[in-house]
Design an enzyme around this catalytic site. Structure first.
Site, mmCIF file in Angstrom:
data_model
loop_
_atom_site.group_PDB
_atom_site.id
_atom_site.type_symbol
_atom_site.label_atom_id
_atom_site.label_comp_id
_atom_site.label_asym_id
_atom_site.label_seq_id
_atom_site.Cartn_x
_atom_site.Cartn_y
_atom_site.Cartn_z
ATOM 1 N N LYS A 95 -16.980 -4.336 -7.898
ATOM 2 C CA LYS A 95 -15.893 -4.432 -8.885
ATOM 3 C C LYS A 95 -16.263 -5.364 -10.038
ATOM 4 O O LYS A 95 -16.953 -6.351 -9.847
ATOM 5 C CB LYS A 95 -14.629 -4.975 -8.218
ATOM 6 C CG LYS A 95 -13.916 -3.943 -7.368
ATOM 7 C CD LYS A 95 -12.515 -4.400 -7.038
ATOM 8 C CE LYS A 95 -11.810 -3.357 -6.186
ATOM 9 N NZ LYS A 95 -10.470 -3.745 -5.823
ATOM 10 N N ARG A 100 1.008 1.302 -0.544
ATOM 11 C CA ARG A 100 1.973 1.751 -1.552
ATOM 12 C C ARG A 100 2.301 3.221 -1.404
ATOM 13 O O ARG A 100 3.439 3.637 -1.500
ATOM 14 C CB ARG A 100 1.409 1.520 -2.964
ATOM 15 C CG ARG A 100 1.414 0.081 -3.368
ATOM 16 C CD ARG A 100 0.482 -0.179 -4.505
ATOM 17 N NE ARG A 100 -0.901 -0.082 -4.035
ATOM 18 C CZ ARG A 100 -1.947 -0.500 -4.698
ATOM 19 N NH1 ARG A 100 -1.792 -1.009 -5.906
ATOM 20 N NH2 ARG A 100 -3.154 -0.399 -4.192
ATOM 21 N N SER A 154 -2.892 -4.138 -9.903
ATOM 22 C CA SER A 154 -3.520 -5.023 -10.892
ATOM 23 C C SER A 154 -4.148 -4.188 -11.998
ATOM 24 O O SER A 154 -4.087 -4.552 -13.182
ATOM 25 C CB SER A 154 -4.598 -5.884 -10.227
ATOM 26 O OG SER A 154 -4.051 -6.667 -9.200
ATOM 27 N N HIS A 184 1.988 -7.821 -4.870
ATOM 28 C CA HIS A 184 1.309 -8.711 -3.903
ATOM 29 C C HIS A 184 2.286 -9.786 -3.425
ATOM 30 O O HIS A 184 2.363 -10.088 -2.237
ATOM 31 C CB HIS A 184 0.128 -9.443 -4.551
ATOM 32 C CG HIS A 184 -0.997 -8.569 -5.004
ATOM 33 N ND1 HIS A 184 -1.515 -8.623 -6.277
ATOM 34 C CD2 HIS A 184 -1.736 -7.635 -4.349
ATOM 35 C CE1 HIS A 184 -2.521 -7.772 -6.384
ATOM 36 N NE2 HIS A 184 -2.682 -7.151 -5.238
HETATM 37 P P1 ADP Z 1 -8.312 -4.737 -3.113
HETATM 38 O O1 ADP Z 1 -9.280 -4.929 -4.229
HETATM 39 O O2 ADP Z 1 -8.815 -5.185 -1.784
HETATM 40 O O3 ADP Z 1 -7.615 -3.386 -3.066
HETATM 41 P P2 ADP Z 1 -5.895 -5.744 -4.246
HETATM 42 O O4 ADP Z 1 -5.718 -7.104 -4.838
HETATM 43 O O5 ADP Z 1 -5.845 -4.596 -5.202
HETATM 44 O O6 ADP Z 1 -7.215 -5.814 -3.444
HETATM 45 O O7 ADP Z 1 -4.818 -5.518 -3.093
HETATM 46 C C1 ADP Z 1 -4.744 -6.313 -1.940
HETATM 47 C C2 ADP Z 1 -3.812 -5.660 -0.936
HETATM 48 O O8 ADP Z 1 -2.496 -5.582 -1.485
HETATM 49 C C3 ADP Z 1 -4.169 -4.217 -0.580
HETATM 50 O O9 ADP Z 1 -3.821 -4.000 0.772
HETATM 51 C C4 ADP Z 1 -3.280 -3.402 -1.486
HETATM 52 O O10 ADP Z 1 -3.027 -2.117 -0.950
HETATM 53 C C5 ADP Z 1 -2.026 -4.262 -1.475
HETATM 54 N N1 ADP Z 1 -1.196 -4.055 -2.676
HETATM 55 C C6 ADP Z 1 -1.596 -4.043 -3.963
HETATM 56 N N2 ADP Z 1 -0.559 -3.827 -4.800
HETATM 57 C C7 ADP Z 1 0.542 -3.709 -4.000
HETATM 58 C C8 ADP Z 1 1.931 -3.443 -4.252
HETATM 59 N N3 ADP Z 1 2.391 -3.218 -5.494
HETATM 60 N N4 ADP Z 1 2.777 -3.395 -3.203
HETATM 61 C C9 ADP Z 1 2.293 -3.571 -1.937
HETATM 62 N N5 ADP Z 1 1.012 -3.792 -1.627
HETATM 63 C C10 ADP Z 1 0.139 -3.871 -2.646
#
Ligand code: ADP
Length: 158
Positions: A40, A89, A128, A16
Site C-alpha cells: 500500500k 461493511r 479511508s 473505524h
Molecule cells: P486494512 O488496510 O487492513 O483494510 P483499514 O484501516 O482499511 O485496514 O480497516 C481496518 C478494519 O476496519 C478492517 O477490518 C475493515 O474492514 C474495517 N473497517 C473499515 N472501515 C469500516 C467501516 N466504515 N465500518 C466498519 N468497519 C470498517
C-alpha cells in the site's frame, strides 16, 4: 478478553471509531494496531496515523494504540492477544477478511480466532480511500472523520 484491531487507518474514519468504541464496551482491552502493508501507498506517515488515533481515543482507558511492522500474527503471539477484531461493511469485505482470518489461524500456534463486527448501516459506505478521494476534490469530509482529521486531510490536498 484482549482484542487486537489491526488496520492501516490512513486515516481513521468514523467507521473505524464506531467499531473501536463498540468493542471497548464489550472487551476488557482493545489494542488498535497500525500496521505496515508493503503493497500500500499511504497518504499519512505511521507517526501521523498513530497521532490521529491517539488523539481521538485519548479518553478511553481500555483502548491503546500501537504500531507494528511485521505480520499481525507475530504481534498477536508476542503480546497475549486473545482474538483479532475486524469490521465487515458489505459482502465485498468478506472475501479478503476470510483469507486474512484463515491465514492468521493457519500461522498461529494458538489457533487464534478472528471476531467480526458488522458496520452500522450508515457507516457501511465509508472507507479511508473514499474519504481521501472526496477530499482530493476539495469536498468537505467533516461528516466522515473527526474534525481535526478532516483538517489534516484538507491540508494534504492544498
Ligand atoms: P486494512 O488496510 O487492513 O483494510 P483499514 O484501516 O482499511 O485496514 O480497516 C481496518 C478494519 O476496519 C478492517 O477490518 C475493515 O474492514 C474495517 N473497517 C473499515 N472501515 C469500516 C467501516 N466504515 N465500518 C466498519 N468497519 C470498517
Amino acid at each position: 478478553m484482549k482484542v487486537l484491531y489491526p488496520g492501516s487507518f490512513d486515516p481513521v474514519t468514523n467507521g473505524h471509531l464506531d467499531i473501536i468504541l463498540r468493542a471497548a464496551k464489550r472487551f476488557e482491552e482493545v489494542v488498535v494496531c497500525v500496521a505496515v502493508n508493503n503493497s500500500k501507498n499511504y497518504l499519512f506517515s505511521m507517526d501521523e496515523r498513530i497521532e490521529m488515533l491517539e488523539k481521538v481515543l485519548y479518553d478511553y482507558d481500555n483502548v491503546k494504540v500501537v504500531q507494528h511492522e511485521g505480520l499481525i500474527i507475530d504481534y498477536v503471539e508476542e503480546n497475549s492477544i486473545d482474538a483479532i477484531l475486524r469490521g465487515i461493511r458489505a459482502i465485498s469485505d468478506y472475501e479478503s477478511e476470510l483469507q486474512f482470518a484463515q491465514m492468521n489461524k493457519f500461522y498461529s500456534k494458538t489457533n487464534v480466532e478472528t471476531i467480526f463486527m458488522v458496520a452500522e448501516p450508515e457507516m457501511s459506505y465509508l472507507s479511508s480511500s473514499i474519504v481521501k478521494e472526496i477530499a482530493s476534490h476539495k469536498k468537505d469530509v467533516s461528516r466522515l472523520v473527526p474534525d481535526f482529521v478532516a483538517k489534516k486531510i484538507e491540508n494534504k490536498y492544498l
